[in-house]
Design a protein around this motif. Sequence first.
Motif, short mmCIF file in Angstrom:
data_model
loop_
_atom_site.label_atom_id
_atom_site.label_comp_id
_atom_site.label_asym_id
_atom_site.label_seq_id
_atom_site.Cartn_x
_atom_site.Cartn_y
_atom_site.Cartn_z
N ARG A 146 18.33 -38.72 -3.26
CA ARG A 146 18.48 -39.27 -2.50
C ARG A 146 18.84 -40.32 -1.94
O ARG A 146 19.10 -40.92 -1.16
CB ARG A 146 17.64 -38.60 -1.89
N ASP A 203 20.01 -34.64 7.88
CA ASP A 203 20.37 -34.95 5.87
C ASP A 203 19.58 -36.40 6.19
O ASP A 203 18.49 -36.47 5.33
CB ASP A 203 21.61 -35.71 6.44
N ARG A 243 27.13 -31.10 4.34
CA ARG A 243 26.84 -31.18 5.88
C ARG A 243 27.80 -32.74 6.11
O ARG A 243 28.95 -32.90 7.32
CB ARG A 243 25.68 -31.44 6.49
N SER A 244 27.63 -34.18 5.42
CA SER A 244 28.64 -35.05 5.31
C SER A 244 29.72 -34.47 6.00
O SER A 244 30.83 -35.27 6.54
CB SER A 244 28.43 -35.92 4.52
N VAL A 252 23.62 -31.86 1.63
CA VAL A 252 24.12 -33.40 2.52
C VAL A 252 25.93 -34.05 2.18
O VAL A 252 26.61 -34.39 3.45
CB VAL A 252 23.53 -34.82 1.33
N ALA A 295 17.04 -32.74 2.56
CA ALA A 295 18.12 -32.05 1.88
C ALA A 295 18.48 -32.50 0.89
O ALA A 295 17.82 -33.61 0.17
CB ALA A 295 19.16 -32.73 3.12
#
Lengths: 361, 361
Positions: B233, A278, A182-183, A179, A174
Amino acid sequence: MGPATHYFQFDEEFPMYRGGILPCLQLAWESWGELNETQSNAVLVFTGLSPSAHVASSERDPEPGWWERMIGPGKPIDTNRFFVLCVNSLGSCHGSTGPASIHPRTGKPWRLSFPELSIDDIAISTRLVVEHLGIKTLHAVVGPSMGGLTAMAWVKHFPNSTERLALISTACSATPMAVAIRSLQREAIVTDRNFREGNYSEDEWPEVGMRIARKLGMISYRSATEWQQRFGRKHQDYFPATLFGMRYQVESYLETHARKFVGQFDPCCYLYLSRATDAFDACDTDRGLRALFKRSFTGKALVLGVDTDFLFPLYQQQELASALEAVEADVHFEALPSVQGHDAFLVDSDRFGTPIGEWLR
Amino acid sequence: MGPATHYFQFDEEFPMYRGGILPCLQLAWESWGELNETQSNAVLVFTGLSPSAHVASSERDPEPGWWERMIGPGKPIDTNRFFVLCVNSLGSCHGSTGPASIHPRTGKPWRLSFPELSIDDIAISTRLVVEHLGIKTLHAVVGPSMGGLTAMAWVKHFPNSTERLALISTACSATPMAVAIRSLQREAIVTDRNFREGNYSEDEWPEVGMRIARKLGMISYRSATEWQQRFGRKHQDYFPATLFGMRYQVESYLETHARKFVGQFDPCCYLYLSRATDAFDACDTDRGLRALFKRSFTGKALVLGVDTDFLFPLYQQQELASALEAVEADVHFEALPSVQGHDAFLVDSDRFGTPIGEWLR
């Protein structure tokens, strides 16, 4: 779950990829077409985050599936030729074991006591159904969206077990923007007053959080261009106005999607699947994506993406195609010009049908 | 509000554009540089949705402002030449009258009893300060983001009252994607258990909703490309992990911004300004944007935008420039290559400084 759903029971312990054990599990699956004598015509379809195993209608279940125009007799994934299989993801709530399932020892739903879910667990558990059906080598694995992550987990854990691999509107991991989105969806759910650390009840459902999560999801699944063409600044009169809301058609569109979703999906299952999406990273191995493909898959590959995809942007599919090319897989990459963003593979399936059908022919 | 803030009191009734009346109002303002004898060197800066009138530091207030690198002696908006004025928007909570202000008759905050706010009200009320200072014609009106809408409302209500007009990362109206995002921010606030139809208290603040609104705001203000470069990330260890959250740097970045914002901005003011931004439409007159400019502004214009802006996408600035060209205004349009999305005008202000400085020279 419908009249065509099968249930596979696995009565042994299932060790989870990131720790923890399921004492047993159930997987809901559906299939279309006939498995041939040599078990060599199986196409395994992995799903996105929220769909069930009901990919398409059949005689036993005429209800249209989530990829209805893609799978069936004479369709791109042609069930006159292929035995098509789809398993509801482990961790989901459409018949497979997940946080909404009853814990066999406590008699209550697992909820937050469910062990951490990984995309790897979805792939590994799906293998149980494939083996149960006597299939050793798959003709193709097809993974759209989160299903593409699962497809990569599949080749990682079961190297060279499929002749073909289709990665659709997906990525090896992702982006930070995905991220972030979605978070924030997860934050909206866990901060809902009714979430109560996972102890929500039917009467007091974390509906506000789920509604916000779904609307934010739709924002990430579609594209600004599509909504400009479709809604512009048109006003809506379908829903009554709310405090500071429900003035424009784009708002009633989001509201319709949120209402459908809230009753259909369990909040904890959503949280587990969202976090797993994620956390998955097929690029973070010591040697990266190329090493993964070199070791596990050098067959015939298809990579499709859409130029308006905000959640899995096109450069991520280009990365996948480049890595496959670098290991000399036979890869066909296509960037499709759809305005429908990430959801194009679902709603613009005619456009996706042509390259998928040709690739399988 | 700081030591350089002035307060203008207007003790007459102020009729609001969409109905309702304010019995009186106060506007907080700041200025930099000296007004010349002919009052012909005034530059009026309108703000985005949340900033105060503190655009830049000064001798009286050394605290850096929200456009610190843009305004000052020798800077792009050069206070050796110009008298620069900024007024905190009506409806905001940084010294000007808004839903957080005390209602003069009830002695309590207005909250939801405040009449509907329009961008037009911000322009019309700002005019009171300009007149109070004895300025008849402005040298320039500069409007970034929501301030660009206010700048267009200014020319609509006060035709040919400015020689120059700068429209920066703005549009004649919001896209449906921007409306979707802002309406979802508002929904998060009004569904917060502590919002209580506007009757929140200091002790029970609708913090959850404001946090979600701010994080969603940041998602719309920045770009996926920037975050990919900046965070990738990478994991974070600045904040403790939360249930399903705080694993990645992008999450701690959003958290930091949310914490700063929650204590700084009143929820009702946010709701009013957010709705006003959605509702404004300078393209919806009978004859559209060209007619508006033809009647109200054909001077020297500057239009700037950024190719990664998700909230006010670049094609919207192109529309503004085209309309200005069509009425034979002297327009300079530039698409700036910044990765910082909508917020680029704030954080990448060196890049914006060059064309703004040249345009004013």
